[in-house]
Every structure is written in C-alpha cells, then in structure tokens.
Design a protein around this motif. Sequence first.
Motif, PDB file in Angstrom:
ATOM      1  N   TYR A 154       0.862  -1.184   0.000  1.00  0.00           N
ATOM      2  CA  TYR A 154       0.000   0.000   0.000  1.00  0.00           C
ATOM      3  C   TYR A 154       0.901   1.237   0.000  1.00  0.00           C
ATOM      4  CZ  TYR A 154      -2.952  -3.502   2.435  1.00  0.00           C
ATOM      5  OH  TYR A 154      -3.602  -4.637   2.826  1.00  0.00           O
ATOM      6  N   SER A 281      -3.839   8.969   4.124  1.00  0.00           N
ATOM      7  CA  SER A 281      -4.918   8.268   3.421  1.00  0.00           C
ATOM      8  C   SER A 281      -6.078   7.915   4.353  1.00  0.00           C
ATOM      9  CB  SER A 281      -4.354   6.994   2.772  1.00  0.00           C
ATOM     10  OG  SER A 281      -3.242   7.298   1.969  1.00  0.00           O
ATOM     11  N   GLN A 348      -4.735  -5.535  -5.699  1.00  0.00           N
ATOM     12  CA  GLN A 348      -4.303  -4.180  -5.417  1.00  0.00           C
ATOM     13  C   GLN A 348      -5.468  -3.199  -5.507  1.00  0.00           C
ATOM     14  OE1 GLN A 348      -0.801  -2.485  -4.926  1.00  0.00           O
ATOM     15  NE2 GLN A 348      -1.229  -4.280  -3.676  1.00  0.00           N
ATOM     16  N   ASN A 352      -6.535  -1.543  -1.892  1.00  0.00           N
ATOM     17  CA  ASN A 352      -6.268  -0.121  -1.776  1.00  0.00           C
ATOM     18  C   ASN A 352      -7.541   0.714  -1.817  1.00  0.00           C
ATOM     19  OD1 ASN A 352      -3.176   0.562  -1.723  1.00  0.00           O
ATOM     20  ND2 ASN A 352      -3.378  -1.186  -3.102  1.00  0.00           N
ATOM     21  N   SER A 357      -5.936   3.901   0.161  1.00  0.00           N
ATOM     22  CA  SER A 357      -4.520   4.102  -0.128  1.00  0.00           C
ATOM     23  C   SER A 357      -4.300   4.055  -1.641  1.00  0.00           C
ATOM     24  CB  SER A 357      -3.671   3.052   0.596  1.00  0.00           C
ATOM     25  OG  SER A 357      -4.190   1.746   0.414  1.00  0.00           O
ATOM     26  N   PRO A 359      -2.399   2.288  -4.887  1.00  0.00           N
ATOM     27  CA  PRO A 359      -1.671   1.081  -5.274  1.00  0.00           C
ATOM     28  C   PRO A 359      -0.243   1.412  -5.709  1.00  0.00           C
ATOM     29  CG  PRO A 359      -3.814   1.180  -6.369  1.00  0.00           C
ATOM     30  CD  PRO A 359      -3.577   2.524  -5.754  1.00  0.00           C
ATOM     31  N   GLN A 365      -2.834   1.360 -10.204  1.00  0.00           N
ATOM     32  CA  GLN A 365      -2.926   2.787  -9.900  1.00  0.00           C
ATOM     33  C   GLN A 365      -3.633   3.564 -11.008  1.00  0.00           C
ATOM     34  OE1 GLN A 365       0.322   6.251  -9.412  1.00  0.00           O
ATOM     35  NE2 GLN A 365       0.479   4.718  -7.801  1.00  0.00           N
TER      36      GLN A 365
END
Length: 438
Positions: A154, A281, A348, A352, A357, A359, A365
């Motif tokens: 994370y 986060s 992920q 996340n 959070s 990735p 992401q």
Amino acid sequence: MRRLRAALTGAVTLSLALTATACGGGSATGEGSNDSPKTLTYWASNQGASIEVDKKVLQPELDKFEKRTGIKVELEVVPWSDLLNRILTATTSGQGPDVLNIGNTWSASLQSTGALLPWDEKNFAKIGGRDRFVDSALGSTGVAGQDPAAVPLYSMAYALYYNKKIFADAGITRPPATWDELVADGRKIRKLGKQVLGAEGANVAENIHHVFVFAKQHGADFFTPDGKPDFTNEGAVRAVKQYVDLMAADKVIPAGNAEYAQNQSVSDFAKGRTAMLLWQSASANLKSQGMSEDAYGIAPVPVQSGTPGAGTQVNSMVAGINLAVFKNTDNLDGATEFVKFMTSDEEQKILNKAYSSIPPVKAAQSDPAFNTPANTVLKDTLARSAAALPQVPDESQFETAVGTAVKELFADAAAGRPVTAESVKAKLEKAQQQMPAK
C-alpha cells in the motif's frame, strides 16, 4: 519452529519486550523450505479504524486465495503499537510468521537483521517483475544498491483533512497553505469552541513522520550523508520545536492529544470535534466512523512558504506498507505465491480501495477508481513533494529514540512546562546517545 541463523546487527538492540505468538516454521538452514505447503501465517498491520475492520477487509481475500491455491492463511492483525517489537522479537527468536506487513520506513533496519527474504530479480520474476511497481514505492524497500527486503503493498502520503462546516462557521474560505496560515486559522476556530488540529502525541512513529517533514522544510535531516545520527543540528532542533510548539505555543494541537496513540485524533475529527487532521490516506477510516465524504476537504500539508515541492518544500514522508517474507518459512513457495496474489492487479485494486490508499502497482494505480479528488492530492504528493525516510540500518532505533523524545516534549507542553530550544536539544542529545555506537 527451528531457529533462524540470521546474523543480527545493531538494528535489533531495541528493548524486545513482547514475544511472538505465531510461528511460521523454517528449515534447519534458516533458508526456507516447503515442509508445510498447505498453511501460511500472516501478520497484517492495523490499517482500518479497528482490528475488526481489517479482518472484514482481509478475510474474504484470504478465503479467495485458499480456494485458488489450497493454502490456508492464518491471519493476525497486529496493532501499530506492538508491530515493530513483535517483528524484532521474531527476528531474534525465529518465531515469526511466514508473511508479514512492515512499515516501509523499517525496511532497511529489518533488512540488516538478515531475517527477511531478499527480493532479487529471480524472486521478483515470480511475482511478475520489479517493473510492475512504482519507483517511489520501491525506494522505501531497503538500502539502495541492495536487493529489497520487501515489496510494496500500500502507498500513502500525508494530507490535511479539514471540516468544511467548521471552516465556514469560522469564516475561513480556503485551507491553510502555510503553517502561519494554519496558526492564524486556529485562532478563529478556537473562538467557536472547537479543537483545531488533531495529533497523536504519544505515538512515536507519528511523531517521527512529522518532525522528519519539518526538518526537510528547515533544510535539515537527522542523519549525515554517510548514515551517522545527527539529531542536534540546528535545523533538526528547529523542526522538533516547531512541531511541539503547535501545542506548546500556538495552542493549535489540544493538550489532551499528548496522550493520544491509538488513532483517537482521527475519531475526534470524524465526530466533528476537531477542525483539521494530518493523516495518511484517511478517507476509508473516516467513512467507517460515519463521516460523509462531503463533510470534509483534502489539501496538501502546509509548508513554511510557497507551494509543496522538493527540498525545503517537502510536505510528506513516502508512507506505505511493504509485504515481507521470513526467509526461514516452511512454505517458501506458498509465501511467494501469496505475495504474488496480494500484489496482483486485481487484489491491489480491492485492497487499496478498502483502505483509501494508493496502489504501488502501476497497472492498478491507473484504474479510474483512484482518480478521486482525495487520491489526486495523495498521488500528486507522492510524485512531487514526498521524501523517503532515511533507508539506514539504524532507522528503527531513530524512530524509537527521537519519537520518544518528541512524546516527552508533548507531555511537557501539556503539563505547562516550558518547551525551549535548549530543552528540545537536550532531549535530542539524550536520544542520540541511545543510538548504537559506530
């Protein structure tokens, strides 16, 4: 469980008060085996609002892993107040889990124990390759030039969370961009009978994260370029004093927060008691405590002047959680497969999202779910204005020694005792004396 044969260094000279309760097994050589291929033990860090929240997030994913592989994962969620000592105890006794979460700031310290599986190119290839991960996240996985001690799980950054209604009631039209603005806003907020800024004054790790950033903003660091402790340089002293003065002089952090160490500042913010919060986060945590996303805004952490960036404009440490394997595990193949599962694009995104959070895996992401306004602030911070804590073997002792010094200074502030440059320097001198001799 058989004993580790890791060569221990000064990284484990901390007081090891707690003993491990889970056992991951291990080979007689300490290099790992596959003697118990059907089970794994996993220590997860407490990422959610409570341990029970984490279990609800993680257990369905662990069940999914068992269904796919036939490997049962025994989960223990470890509170942050216990996690480092638990890990250090495991590195000395060999009685640790197969897979564990570590704060990314501890990577170099734990790497130096020799207890963790090195992630060389061969091991990275088993989970899809090193290039799947974001460079900034890989930068906090161990000493530069050595094979990482863990892989990113994370990624997080600090942001300033602010209560929109309290700001409006106080006549504040935008979040503070500098510390002077934050202090000035605090005077308006106190007139409403509200607390200004939440903090965890008794949490040594939180203390380190913030004074590290203040030091960067003062052009200083706590270590020399060759890795030696330098806690009493002028910039470090100014940094610690400025942070503690948010309570001692500016009355921005409530005196009661000197005793906070278990996320109480997050709860205060979620309940509308506090106007601002500096946190990593925090969105999922706030949601789990009933705070609507419409009730708060998110902005970059303030700087001394100007806008966030590199050098003295750093406004966050590179925060995050890494996933490590004890190299004496008795299910080496299963542990590697578990790391591959947890860092897969699919997992992920799931994990996340659950923890709000970012990735550290590039493909995950880029998912649109991580393009929210909150995540935009966090991603921009990680990309432009965050710095990694020193990746040196003594980093964990630094967190404990200096973090405790800051905790004691907050206690002084809460009790009305003066916090001066001299008293700050004395605390930091004491902290430096606690570091391993070179």
